[in-house]
Design a protein around this motif. Structure first.
Motif, PDB file in Angstrom:
ATOM      1  N   LEU A  18      41.222  34.807  37.368  1.00  0.00           N
ATOM      2  CA  LEU A  18      41.785  36.236  37.067  1.00  0.00           C
ATOM      3  C   LEU A  18      41.381  37.199  37.968  1.00  0.00           C
ATOM      4  O   LEU A  18      42.649  38.020  38.423  1.00  0.00           O
ATOM      5  N   SER A  19      40.278  37.277  38.328  1.00  0.00           N
ATOM      6  CA  SER A  19      39.869  38.516  39.364  1.00  0.00           C
ATOM      7  C   SER A  19      40.452  38.275  40.808  1.00  0.00           C
ATOM      8  O   SER A  19      40.958  39.101  41.492  1.00  0.00           O
ATOM      9  N   SER A  32      48.053  32.554  43.125  1.00  0.00           N
ATOM     10  CA  SER A  32      48.206  32.191  44.517  1.00  0.00           C
ATOM     11  C   SER A  32      48.582  30.757  44.769  1.00  0.00           C
ATOM     12  O   SER A  32      49.428  30.625  45.864  1.00  0.00           O
ATOM     13  N   ASP A  33      48.113  30.129  44.023  1.00  0.00           N
ATOM     14  CA  ASP A  33      48.523  28.576  44.259  1.00  0.00           C
ATOM     15  C   ASP A  33      50.152  28.422  44.024  1.00  0.00           C
ATOM     16  O   ASP A  33      50.798  27.675  44.706  1.00  0.00           O
ATOM     17  N   ARG A  54      46.634  40.896  45.135  1.00  0.00           N
ATOM     18  CA  ARG A  54      45.197  41.463  45.313  1.00  0.00           C
ATOM     19  C   ARG A  54      44.315  41.166  44.135  1.00  0.00           C
ATOM     20  O   ARG A  54      44.862  41.464  43.034  1.00  0.00           O
ATOM     21  N   GLY A  55      43.018  40.908  44.512  1.00  0.00           N
ATOM     22  CA  GLY A  55      42.177  40.750  43.650  1.00  0.00           C
ATOM     23  C   GLY A  55      41.321  41.843  43.437  1.00  0.00           C
ATOM     24  O   GLY A  55      41.246  43.080  43.946  1.00  0.00           O
ATOM     25  N   TRP A  56      40.069  41.581  42.652  1.00  0.00           N
ATOM     26  CA  TRP A  56      38.981  42.570  42.511  1.00  0.00           C
ATOM     27  C   TRP A  56      37.685  41.874  42.553  1.00  0.00           C
ATOM     28  O   TRP A  56      37.568  40.677  42.048  1.00  0.00           O
ATOM     29  N   GLU A  57      36.586  42.696  42.933  1.00  0.00           N
ATOM     30  CA  GLU A  57      35.358  42.181  43.056  1.00  0.00           C
ATOM     31  C   GLU A  57      34.707  42.151  41.752  1.00  0.00           C
ATOM     32  O   GLU A  57      34.597  43.212  40.949  1.00  0.00           O
ATOM     33  N   LEU A  58      33.676  41.192  41.383  1.00  0.00           N
ATOM     34  CA  LEU A  58      32.953  40.988  40.476  1.00  0.00           C
ATOM     35  C   LEU A  58      31.710  41.939  40.426  1.00  0.00           C
ATOM     36  O   LEU A  58      31.224  42.645  39.461  1.00  0.00           O
TER      37      LEU A  58
END
Length: 310
Positions: free
Chosen positions: A123-124, A130-131, A145-149
């Motif tokens: 999810l992040s 993307s795949d 666009r993702g986000w960091e843990l």
């Protein structure tokens, strides 16, 4: 000495066990293997283990071992379930009949914890989207666009074997660990909280709690509203922990940014109209690894041997 009658249900019959384990079991019990790739009716289950004193059972064969089933198996004295949770077993009915019940509480804990982190990373980093974009199944205009843990607060509901492993893995990513578990007042420097407090302060919530038979969902509309806007809910445990109608509504409104669950609980029609990728479903595979299968088979057979020798 007479060997006890033992019936073992599995997807591939005897072939589900390594030969060495099957031989160990057959040395102490009169084993009948039942090949059950899918769910059995109550009538079929009763017929196939009517003479059994010991039963080895998987959730593939039975989803609800209820009181009426217990009463129709008068010879049953031992039940070894290839499962971690027991909400599908009628414990009072089994206790009333003095049936010795064995579970596998730890065989898949590491696999489930790793799967839980994979769901969160999916999810992040929007890996599932993307795949599909690369394959041409979705338009390239979809944001990847993702986000960091690192630095994010993670709230874990349930700090048992699986919850503790999730916390250790997430801490390695730099997440700030909070948890809710009345049975664990303090643990490893992680912050204990009441459920309401945890939901209110953690933008990422991970469910690692057990399910009580017949209990209402732990997370419903009220609990989802308590979470910060744009939060994520990850459920590698039981789907019954969550009111999925409430989750869909929270996703549709934009209050909940993402939900992951290790079960197919939404069909295509239910997902229609929702932004792509907001719900991630895996096929009840969190436990399914080579290592967990090996540990599970060993522990299951050991329980069956002990029950057969009692």
């Amino acid at each position: 000495m007479r060997k006890k009658n033992l019936v073992l249900f599995s997807a591939r019959g005897r072939a589900s066990l390594p030969d060495a384990l099957a031989c160990r079991l057959e040395a102490v019990a009169a084993v009948a293997y039942r090949t059950t790739p899918g769910l059995l009716s109550d009538a079929d289950l009763v017929e196939q283990c009517a003479q059994a004193e010991v039963v080895g059972l998987t959730r593939r064969a039975c989803k609800d071992f209820h009181a009426a089933l217990v009463d129709r198996l008068p010879r049953l004295r031992g039940l070894a379930a290839y499962a971690t949770g027991d909400e599908w077993l009628d414990r009072p009915a089994l206790a009333r009949r003095q049936v010795d019940v064995r579970l596998l509480p730890d065989y898949s804990a590491q696999s489930v914890a790793e799967h839980a982190l994979a769901m969160l990373l999916g999810l992040s980093r929007r890996l599932h989207l993307s795949d599909r974009v690369v394959r041409g199944e979705l338009p390239e205009t979809i944001s990847l666009r993702g986000w960091e843990l690192a630095g994010k607060k993670l709230g874990i509901v349930g700090l048992g074997r699986i919850g503790r492993r999730i916390a250790q893995l997430a801490a390695a990513f730099g997440m700030d660990i909070h948890y809710c578990d009345p049975a664990v007042p303090a643990a490893d420097g992680w912050r204990a909280m009441a459920l309401g407090e945890l939901l209110a302060c953690c933008p990422v919530v991970m469910l690692a709690a057990s399910v009580e038979r017949g209990a209402a969902p732990l997370i419903g509309s009220e609990q989802l509203r308590a979470m910060p806007a744009g939060g994520y809910l990850i459920n590698p445990s039981r789907p019954q922990l969550v009111d999925h109608d409430a989750v869909r509504a929270a996703i549709a409104s934009g209050h909940l940014a993402g939900y992951a669950v290790d079960e197919r609980v939404f069909c295509a029609a239910q997902l229609a109209g929702l932004e792509a990728g907001r719900i991630l479903q895996t096929g009840h595979t969190a436990w399914y690894s080579n290592e967990a299968m090996a540990r599970g088979a060993e522990a299951w057979v050991q329980h069956l041997i002990e029950l057969a020798q009692t």
